[in-house]
Design a protein around this motif. Structure first.
Motif, PDB file in Angstrom:
ATOM      1  N   VAL A 120      -1.584  -2.845 -24.089  1.00  0.00           N
ATOM      2  CA  VAL A 120      -1.752  -3.289 -22.706  1.00  0.00           C
ATOM      3  C   VAL A 120      -0.453  -3.035 -21.959  1.00  0.00           C
ATOM      4  O   VAL A 120       0.622  -2.980 -22.553  1.00  0.00           O
ATOM      5  N   GLU A 121      -0.565  -2.876 -20.661  1.00  0.00           N
ATOM      6  CA  GLU A 121       0.611  -2.742 -19.815  1.00  0.00           C
ATOM      7  C   GLU A 121       0.671  -3.947 -18.896  1.00  0.00           C
ATOM      8  O   GLU A 121      -0.333  -4.320 -18.285  1.00  0.00           O
ATOM      9  N   ALA A 122       1.872  -4.531 -18.807  1.00  0.00           N
ATOM     10  CA  ALA A 122       2.082  -5.701 -17.962  1.00  0.00           C
ATOM     11  C   ALA A 122       3.095  -5.369 -16.868  1.00  0.00           C
ATOM     12  O   ALA A 122       4.104  -4.713 -17.129  1.00  0.00           O
ATOM     13  N   VAL A 123       2.800  -5.827 -15.662  1.00  0.00           N
ATOM     14  CA  VAL A 123       3.722  -5.712 -14.540  1.00  0.00           C
ATOM     15  C   VAL A 123       4.081  -7.141 -14.147  1.00  0.00           C
ATOM     16  O   VAL A 123       3.207  -7.921 -13.755  1.00  0.00           O
ATOM     17  N   CYS A 124       5.369  -7.481 -14.264  1.00  0.00           N
ATOM     18  CA  CYS A 124       5.803  -8.874 -14.152  1.00  0.00           C
ATOM     19  C   CYS A 124       6.907  -9.035 -13.110  1.00  0.00           C
ATOM     20  O   CYS A 124       7.673  -8.109 -12.839  1.00  0.00           O
ATOM     21  N   GLU A 125       7.011 -10.253 -12.606  1.00  0.00           N
ATOM     22  CA  GLU A 125       8.057 -10.560 -11.641  1.00  0.00           C
ATOM     23  C   GLU A 125       9.403 -10.778 -12.301  1.00  0.00           C
ATOM     24  O   GLU A 125      10.444 -10.590 -11.668  1.00  0.00           O
ATOM     25  N   SER A 126       9.412 -11.182 -13.586  1.00  0.00           N
ATOM     26  CA  SER A 126      10.666 -11.525 -14.258  1.00  0.00           C
ATOM     27  C   SER A 126      10.435 -11.566 -15.766  1.00  0.00           C
ATOM     28  O   SER A 126       9.300 -11.471 -16.236  1.00  0.00           O
ATOM     29  N   ASP A 127      11.529 -11.764 -16.502  1.00  0.00           N
ATOM     30  CA  ASP A 127      11.392 -11.938 -17.939  1.00  0.00           C
ATOM     31  C   ASP A 127      10.602 -13.207 -18.255  1.00  0.00           C
ATOM     32  O   ASP A 127       9.806 -13.225 -19.195  1.00  0.00           O
ATOM     33  N   GLN A 128      10.813 -14.258 -17.465  1.00  0.00           N
ATOM     34  CA  GLN A 128      10.067 -15.502 -17.664  1.00  0.00           C
ATOM     35  C   GLN A 128       8.567 -15.259 -17.478  1.00  0.00           C
ATOM     36  O   GLN A 128       7.752 -15.746 -18.249  1.00  0.00           O
ATOM     37  N   HIS A 129       8.222 -14.475 -16.489  1.00  0.00           N
ATOM     38  CA  HIS A 129       6.824 -14.132 -16.238  1.00  0.00           C
ATOM     39  C   HIS A 129       6.253 -13.362 -17.428  1.00  0.00           C
ATOM     40  O   HIS A 129       5.122 -13.603 -17.862  1.00  0.00           O
ATOM     41  N   LEU A 130       7.037 -12.421 -17.986  1.00  0.00           N
ATOM     42  CA  LEU A 130       6.605 -11.683 -19.170  1.00  0.00           C
ATOM     43  C   LEU A 130       6.358 -12.640 -20.332  1.00  0.00           C
ATOM     44  O   LEU A 130       5.354 -12.511 -21.041  1.00  0.00           O
ATOM     45  N   LEU A 131       7.232 -13.618 -20.520  1.00  0.00           N
ATOM     46  CA  LEU A 131       7.031 -14.604 -21.585  1.00  0.00           C
ATOM     47  C   LEU A 131       5.721 -15.370 -21.394  1.00  0.00           C
ATOM     48  O   LEU A 131       5.003 -15.642 -22.354  1.00  0.00           O
ATOM     49  N   GLU A 132       5.399 -15.722 -20.155  1.00  0.00           N
ATOM     50  CA  GLU A 132       4.149 -16.422 -19.862  1.00  0.00           C
ATOM     51  C   GLU A 132       2.938 -15.551 -20.209  1.00  0.00           C
ATOM     52  O   GLU A 132       1.950 -16.039 -20.785  1.00  0.00           O
ATOM     53  N   ILE A 133       3.010 -14.268 -19.886  1.00  0.00           N
ATOM     54  CA  ILE A 133       1.912 -13.351 -20.198  1.00  0.00           C
ATOM     55  C   ILE A 133       1.768 -13.204 -21.708  1.00  0.00           C
ATOM     56  O   ILE A 133       0.652 -13.228 -22.247  1.00  0.00           O
TER      57      ILE A 133
END
Length: 164
Positions: A120-133
């Protein structure tokens, strides 16, 4: 990243691959080079009237062969983190893919062969957002492991592979 195109799934009831004539292929290639190219200019390039090009483009869109979308640069829109996430699962991969497809930040979900079952590819606002995903992904019961590949710099991205 663009909105993902409609994909044909294994249980899809539509007929097999669409066979395109040379003119439709040329129209697609014209739009791949510039999605805003006027139909009149495309018509000149392929030998059709503007109206005929418009009709063909609409049929290609309606048939799920292509879509015309705006591709943005996530960095300019405040999405500072992008990642490709490899997922190892057990059980029904289609069911996991459906659950992953419901996660809005994932814009690309593909079943794979090899050491990973799904990418999957994720587009995130921040590293914290990536952790949430990642937390959402890991919460799916049959997900056994994830491996995250953080994008450091986009070197090449095109949508101009043409047609066969």
């Amino acid at each position: 990243m663009a909105t993902p195109p409609k994909v044909r799934r294994e249980n899809d009831t539509r007929p097999g691959p669409v066979v395109l004539d040379e003119i439709s292929k040329k129209i697609i290639e014209q739009l791949q080079s510039d999605g805003r190219k006027p139909y009149a200019a495309i018509g000149k390039a392929v030998g059709l009237s503007e109206a005929a090009v418009r009709q063909r483009v609409q049929r290609l869109i309606d048939g799920g062969v292509m879509q015309i979308v705006a591709v943005t640069d996530p960095l300019t829109l405040g999405f500072s983190r992008q990642a490709l996430i490899g997922i190892k699962c057990e059980g029904d991969l289609e069911a996991v893919a459906e659950k992953l497809s419901a996660i809005v930040e994932l814009n690309y979900v593909v079943l794979t062969a090899g050491s990973l079952d799904i990418m999957v590819e994720a587009v995130c606002e921040s590293d914290q957002h990536l952790l949430e995903i990642l937390g959402k992904i890991r919460a799916i019961p049959t997900v056994r492991a994830t491996e995250t590949f953080v994008y450091l710099r986009l070197h090449k991205q095109t949508y101009s592979w043409g047609t066969r």
